[in-house]
Enzyme design. Sequence first.
Site, PDB file in Angstrom:
ATOM      1  N   HIS A 164     -26.741   2.714  15.712  1.00  0.00           N
ATOM      2  CA  HIS A 164     -25.383   3.087  14.448  1.00  0.00           C
ATOM      3  C   HIS A 164     -25.671   4.198  13.663  1.00  0.00           C
ATOM      4  CE1 HIS A 164     -23.223  -0.962  15.114  1.00  0.00           C
ATOM      5  NE2 HIS A 164     -24.660  -1.192  15.608  1.00  0.00           N
ATOM      6  N   ASP A 374     -24.013  11.464   8.398  1.00  0.00           N
ATOM      7  CA  ASP A 374     -23.622   9.863   8.589  1.00  0.00           C
ATOM      8  C   ASP A 374     -23.251   9.286  10.034  1.00  0.00           C
ATOM      9  OD1 ASP A 374     -22.731   7.266   7.883  1.00  0.00           O
ATOM     10  OD2 ASP A 374     -21.474   7.877   6.257  1.00  0.00           O
TER      11      ASP A 374
HETATM   12  C1  GDG Z   1     -23.880   2.385   8.920  1.00  0.00           C
HETATM   13  C2  GDG Z   1     -23.949   3.777   9.522  1.00  0.00           C
HETATM   14  C3  GDG Z   1     -21.659   3.669  10.811  1.00  0.00           C
HETATM   15  C4  GDG Z   1     -17.973  -0.239   0.905  1.00  0.00           C
HETATM   16  N1  GDG Z   1     -17.824  -0.622  -0.245  1.00  0.00           N
HETATM   17  C5  GDG Z   1     -17.216  -1.908  -0.553  1.00  0.00           C
HETATM   18  C6  GDG Z   1     -17.003  -2.217   1.003  1.00  0.00           C
HETATM   19  N2  GDG Z   1     -17.502  -1.176   1.638  1.00  0.00           N
HETATM   20  C7  GDG Z   1     -17.585  -1.367   3.331  1.00  0.00           C
HETATM   21  C8  GDG Z   1     -16.579  -0.313   3.727  1.00  0.00           C
HETATM   22  C9  GDG Z   1     -17.210  -0.110   5.351  1.00  0.00           C
HETATM   23  C10 GDG Z   1     -18.521  -0.421   4.905  1.00  0.00           C
HETATM   24  O1  GDG Z   1     -18.804  -1.158   3.729  1.00  0.00           O
HETATM   25  C11 GDG Z   1     -19.378   0.962   5.142  1.00  0.00           C
HETATM   26  O2  GDG Z   1     -19.567   1.249   6.125  1.00  0.00           O
HETATM   27  P1  GDG Z   1     -20.038   2.945   6.693  1.00  0.00           P
HETATM   28  O3  GDG Z   1     -19.629   3.262   8.133  1.00  0.00           O
HETATM   29  O4  GDG Z   1     -19.217   3.764   5.626  1.00  0.00           O
HETATM   30  O5  GDG Z   1     -21.386   2.880   6.405  1.00  0.00           O
HETATM   31  P2  GDG Z   1     -22.956   2.307   6.268  1.00  0.00           P
HETATM   32  O6  GDG Z   1     -23.067   1.128   5.589  1.00  0.00           O
HETATM   33  O7  GDG Z   1     -23.854   3.252   6.024  1.00  0.00           O
HETATM   34  O8  GDG Z   1     -23.124   1.895   7.952  1.00  0.00           O
HETATM   35  C12 GDG Z   1     -22.453   4.326   9.397  1.00  0.00           C
HETATM   36  C13 GDG Z   1     -21.733   2.242  10.220  1.00  0.00           C
HETATM   37  O9  GDG Z   1     -23.237   1.782  10.171  1.00  0.00           O
HETATM   38  C14 GDG Z   1     -21.255   1.384  11.674  1.00  0.00           C
HETATM   39  O10 GDG Z   1     -21.791   1.846  12.863  1.00  0.00           O
HETATM   40  O11 GDG Z   1     -20.388   4.152  10.545  1.00  0.00           O
HETATM   41  O12 GDG Z   1     -22.710   5.796   9.679  1.00  0.00           O
HETATM   42  O13 GDG Z   1     -24.685   4.483   8.512  1.00  0.00           O
HETATM   43  O14 GDG Z   1     -16.711  -0.983   6.035  1.00  0.00           O
HETATM   44  O15 GDG Z   1     -15.336  -0.870   3.808  1.00  0.00           O
HETATM   45  N3  GDG Z   1     -16.591  -3.412   1.199  1.00  0.00           N
HETATM   46  C15 GDG Z   1     -15.931  -4.238   0.117  1.00  0.00           C
HETATM   47  N4  GDG Z   1     -16.233  -3.806  -1.206  1.00  0.00           N
HETATM   48  C16 GDG Z   1     -17.041  -2.713  -1.452  1.00  0.00           C
HETATM   49  O16 GDG Z   1     -17.003  -2.215  -2.613  1.00  0.00           O
HETATM   50  N5  GDG Z   1     -15.399  -5.280   0.433  1.00  0.00           N
END
Ligand code: GDG
Length: 468
Positions: A164, A374
């Site tokens: 990921h 990322d």
């Molecule tokens: C890893 C990789 C890759 C965020 N704030 C709130 C909230 N979120 C949710 C978002 C999104 C998730 O968290 C964050 O996902 P990301 O992809 O942006 O980042 P990572 O956590 O670093 O994830 C990344 C991912 O794995 C999947 O393969 O894309 O590159 O680092 O879904 O919506 N959700 C809620 N409240 C918040 O305040 N409910």
Amino acid sequence: MAPTSKELPLVAFANRLPVVKARDGWRAADGGLVTALRPALEKRGGAWVGWDGGTSEVPRRVEDLGAIRLHPVQLDRKTLDGYYHGFCNRTLWPLFHDLIEQPAFNRQWWDAYVEANRRFAHAATTRSKLLQETIRWVHDFHLMLLPSMLRPAKEKGPIAYFLHTPFPAPELFSRLPWSKELLNGILGSDLVGFHTDLYRDNFLRSCETILEDAKVEGTRVHTSDGRSVLAATHPISIDAQEFASASTQPDVERELKRLRTQFEGRKVLLGVDRLDYTKGIRHRLKAVELMFERNPSLRRKVSLVQIAVPSRDDVKEYRDLRSDVEGEVGRINGRFTEPGHPVPVHYLYRSVPLHRLLAYYRLADVALVTPLKDGMNLVAKEFVVAQAAGSGSGILLLSEFTGAAQELKQAIMCNPFDVEGLASHIEDALEIPEQQRRDRLSAMAGSVHNHDVFDWTNEMISDVEGMT
Ligand code: GDG
């Protein structure tokens, strides 16, 4: 590869089990991976192997995960510290994100990582329910040794692995004293999936340069034990339909109305991130500060909302990040708040409920998705889908160093290391004519709808199915 007619059950391996304990009992955790795998697990039958989070009372099933069986892995304090807090968060995470922070190398952490991976393998090989033929799908940097540990039981079906995070260039990866062991661990799989061609190619080049006894041919690695492992690009996505529909529900509309009143007369810039040094929050705040500095007229007309979800606050680099970010927010607000007017930066150090997050997505005029590195970044995909569903015309400012930049080509691309350039991009984004904003948004939302998270799961599964 043509799928076989028989649909094998699926066993997912991930660091955590997909459940949380709520006041009224256990329920499915929120999160992209649960959403992604649940339909396939329910349809084919299956199980999830993961760390129990330190509690011994995790049930074998929870109601909202249907028939999916949960197999908890127990880790004692010392193993957990070395494996998770040490090797995963302080060695692999910074190394795989291009050394934004320096990775620490510690042999005890490595030993704990090997031990933790062994426990996952043990959980799978000793439980009779998991001994039938299945597709075994291992997730992420926590479990890179697991595919090779599962391999001896090859009659149990094919093994897929998905990373990921980014996979670093071989020049960086080879600094790790255990780079060979990790590559050989991953190569226990039949299929290795990455978000982008760049990460896949970095992996292939690492195999080529670091492993003497493996041969790389195109996107295949031929191992010394006579197997052929396919490396493939399969970018993860979101449940676009569900996000679009949730974005216009009455609770979101109510919240949006409230926010529109609160921010009346102002354009809103939005950042949503785990508070992680890879996400570029410090650079983003510096760019916003510069923008206010050189455009006094924007001080009453623009606000930044930064949601920073607490993360890994037992690691020093994350505590330092928090204090830098909070210092910077204080400085910007101290410099630019005008008496009788709201503060320019609204900083929320917490996770907000989904309906509020969706309301912020819809409210924003510009989303600042500016990580220094990322793997994918799902916030970018969620933003364009929520905006389009609400007939919005928001602009996505997207770092070129995210996996999402390979797909969301109509975003305004930026280099987040260039703070002055980033400030100019934000200024320019605020001036883009409405029709152009709408065209960009609808193209991007369309591409997320055309390749959603279920396509991702199906593509990984159909690639690996029948590979044995
Ligand atoms: C890893 C990789 C890759 C965020 N704030 C709130 C909230 N979120 C949710 C978002 C999104 C998730 O968290 C964050 O996902 P990301 O992809 O942006 O980042 P990572 O956590 O670093 O994830 C990344 C991912 O794995 C999947 O393969 O894309 O590159 O680092 O879904 O919506 N959700 C809620 N409240 C918040 O305040 N409910």
